[in-house]
Every structure is written in structure tokens, then in C-alpha cells.
Design a protein around this motif. Sequence first.
Motif, PDB file in Angstrom:
ATOM      1  N   LEU A  55     -28.661  26.879   8.076  1.00  0.00           N
ATOM      2  CA  LEU A  55     -27.263  27.177   8.363  1.00  0.00           C
ATOM      3  C   LEU A  55     -26.665  28.099   7.308  1.00  0.00           C
ATOM      4  N   ALA A  76     -27.874  31.498   7.916  1.00  0.00           N
ATOM      5  CA  ALA A  76     -27.210  32.106   9.074  1.00  0.00           C
ATOM      6  C   ALA A  76     -25.840  32.642   8.684  1.00  0.00           C
ATOM      7  N   ARG A  93     -28.649  35.844  12.272  1.00  0.00           N
ATOM      8  CA  ARG A  93     -28.232  34.454  12.437  1.00  0.00           C
ATOM      9  C   ARG A  93     -29.120  33.686  13.407  1.00  0.00           C
ATOM     10  N   LEU A 118     -31.406  30.186  12.811  1.00  0.00           N
ATOM     11  CA  LEU A 118     -31.044  28.979  13.554  1.00  0.00           C
ATOM     12  C   LEU A 118     -32.195  28.498  14.421  1.00  0.00           C
ATOM     13  N   ASP A 139     -25.363  28.257  19.092  1.00  0.00           N
ATOM     14  CA  ASP A 139     -24.107  28.867  18.706  1.00  0.00           C
ATOM     15  C   ASP A 139     -22.992  27.829  18.620  1.00  0.00           C
ATOM     16  N   TYR A 193     -23.568  25.853  15.493  1.00  0.00           N
ATOM     17  CA  TYR A 193     -23.209  26.680  14.338  1.00  0.00           C
ATOM     18  C   TYR A 193     -21.703  26.705  14.120  1.00  0.00           C
ATOM     19  N   ARG A 194     -20.950  26.880  15.207  1.00  0.00           N
ATOM     20  CA  ARG A 194     -19.493  26.941  15.096  1.00  0.00           C
ATOM     21  C   ARG A 194     -18.927  25.601  14.633  1.00  0.00           C
ATOM     22  N   VAL A 197     -20.304  25.032  10.804  1.00  0.00           N
ATOM     23  CA  VAL A 197     -19.917  26.077   9.851  1.00  0.00           C
ATOM     24  C   VAL A 197     -18.420  26.360   9.897  1.00  0.00           C
TER      25      VAL A 197
END
Length: 350
Positions: free
Chosen positions: A253, A256, A263, A267, A343, A346-347, A350
Motif C-alpha cells: 500500500l 502504491a 499503483r 496492489l 481500487d 486502496y481508497r 489510504v
Amino acid sequence: MNPEISILILTHNQKCLLERCLDSILNQIINVPYEIIISDDGIDDGTKEFVQKLACSKRVLSLSNLVELKHVYCDLDESILLKNGGTRIGRNRLNAFLHAQGKYFVNVDADDFLVGTELYQKEYELLESHPECSMVQTRLLMLNEGEDIDKIYDGRPFSEKLISEAVFSLEDVLHYGLIGQHQTYMYRRRPQDDFVRILGYGFDDINITYYHLQYGPAVFLDLAGYVWMQYPKSDSHSLGVDEQRIKYSLIPLSLAVRFKDSRDVFLSAGVDVKYLLRKLIRSPKYPKLSDGKRKAMSMSKMFIMRFFSEKRHSFYSWSRYIICLVILLVMWLFRLKSKFWLDIMYRALV
């Protein structure tokens, strides 16, 4: 002569330790042209004069393959570091790298040293025979602060997958924990890359290693020659096993975040949803972090890192943390690993 190998040494008020470090490097038998660059961001403790005197000594001048031994000063501006999210060591390492001319380069800390006489020559030869590889990795030796040299012991990595001339990819490193210690790598220098733009003051060893792994695998050399000084306050001593596992499980992470253009690569290659879920459930904080480490984590661009740095969690933090766990649980139960779900994960994290 154009150097084939650039040996980059970082020092910070470490003149006495630098003497031991340089002595061990000058003992190396290197049969190709090489250079030694000492980047210094400390106070005036006599390091510059020591290096200049050594460069003119008979010992150094007798080394026909040593192209240059030089001292370069690194001006440290704390305000710029904070603005750019870099570190003092990253700034110093970048300064050394910008002076490098070699086809390959190695990073050395002034408080570390080498044993034996063939480490860099063997690494060089292996990289020459593996043009597809971006780096070569060797085993690590460790020594606890204050102990005699006869107390040196074997360090990571430990893996049955690491046999001599084994080639491993970015995916292998992330999945099997083959990273070891970054100072045991010799890298194939990429002069075409603008590292000031790409990494800036985040030119830390972990970023250098993973950046290069995007462009070629690593090859393993079953040789131990680099001795890494271990301090009680370091993560490997101060953090527990679970805390360290969480730290390494979050590496994909953080990569990324650092390498936005790549990215999806980090991941998909490195995130183990089940493992990450299990570890996040068990450890909602890092109880053993020092105040300095906690403060550094609190400034992270990653929510999950900021969450771990909190001594007390707010309602918002707990709510978002639970959402992260739910997303990971759904991904694990239904084996979701598509770009869309990565994704979303990740959102959330992060």
C-alpha cells in the motif's frame, strides 16, 4: 577510467565509525574500476579532512582500480524535508547518488562495515552474468551495538527459496518476504531516470529496491559480507512480531502511494487480503512505538498508518477502520481481486 561500481556511504557525525567502514571497503578486492563517495550531512567533526587525507594516502593511491575517493557535503534543510515528505537519510542518499557514475551502485551506512574481501566483486560478476536482473542480493550479518566483532550473527532473509543464483521477481519479494536488508543489494543504476522527480527526498533504501524491481528481477548470491549494526531503538528490536508483520503487510500500500503510476502493479502483486485482514483485526494499534515513530506515522498519507499511530481512536477513525475491515472481509470471502475491488480497498485504507 569510468567506474563500474559506485560505493555510496552515508555519514552523520560518525567519523570514528566511518574509519572502520572505509577500512573494510578498502580491503575489498575489486578487479574493475570503482569509486567511493561519502555523503556527509553532519556537523564539522573532521570527517571531510579525514577523507581528504585518506584519499592522498599511499594505501589509497596504490589501489589501481579506485577511480576516486571523495567527500561531498549534503546541506540539510528541515523545512524542505517536511514540505516534500522526505527523510534526512533519503536526502543524504539522494545527494550521494547524484554524484555516482558507476554502472552499478551499493549503499553503505557509515556505522556498518564489511567482512571478507570479495563481496562487491562477486556481486558485480553475478549481475554481469544476469543482464535481465536489476539487482543482486546477498545475506546479511548483524552486530548489536556495543558488542565485539566476534558476536556477529546471521540476519535476514531466511527462506528456502533463496539459493545461489535464484532469480525472484517483485511478486516473489512481496508474497514470500524475501526483501532482507537493502544494504545487501547491488543495484543496476538507471541514469535515464529522474530520481529527484520520482522519489525526491524519499530516496530511502526501501523505495530504491522496490522501484528497481519494477524493471527487472533480483538474483540471489549466497554470500554474507555486509555487517549491519543493530540498535535497541530500531524497529527490529522495539516492535513485536505481530507489529512487524503488520508493517510489512502494509508495504504494498505504501508503495502504491509512492509510485502512483505503478499503483496497480504493487496492489495486485503484493496485497494478501486474508493476511492483511487477520493482522488488522488483531492489532488496532502499535503499542510499542516510540513517540518519534508515532509522530512520523501520524504524518503519513495513508489513513491506516495514521490510525495505528493514534494512542486513542476517535469515532471517525473507528468507523473508517471498521469499513476497511468489512471491505477486506468481503474481498476475502468472495475471492475478489479485480482492479475495481483493489481500487476500493486502496481508497478505504489510504
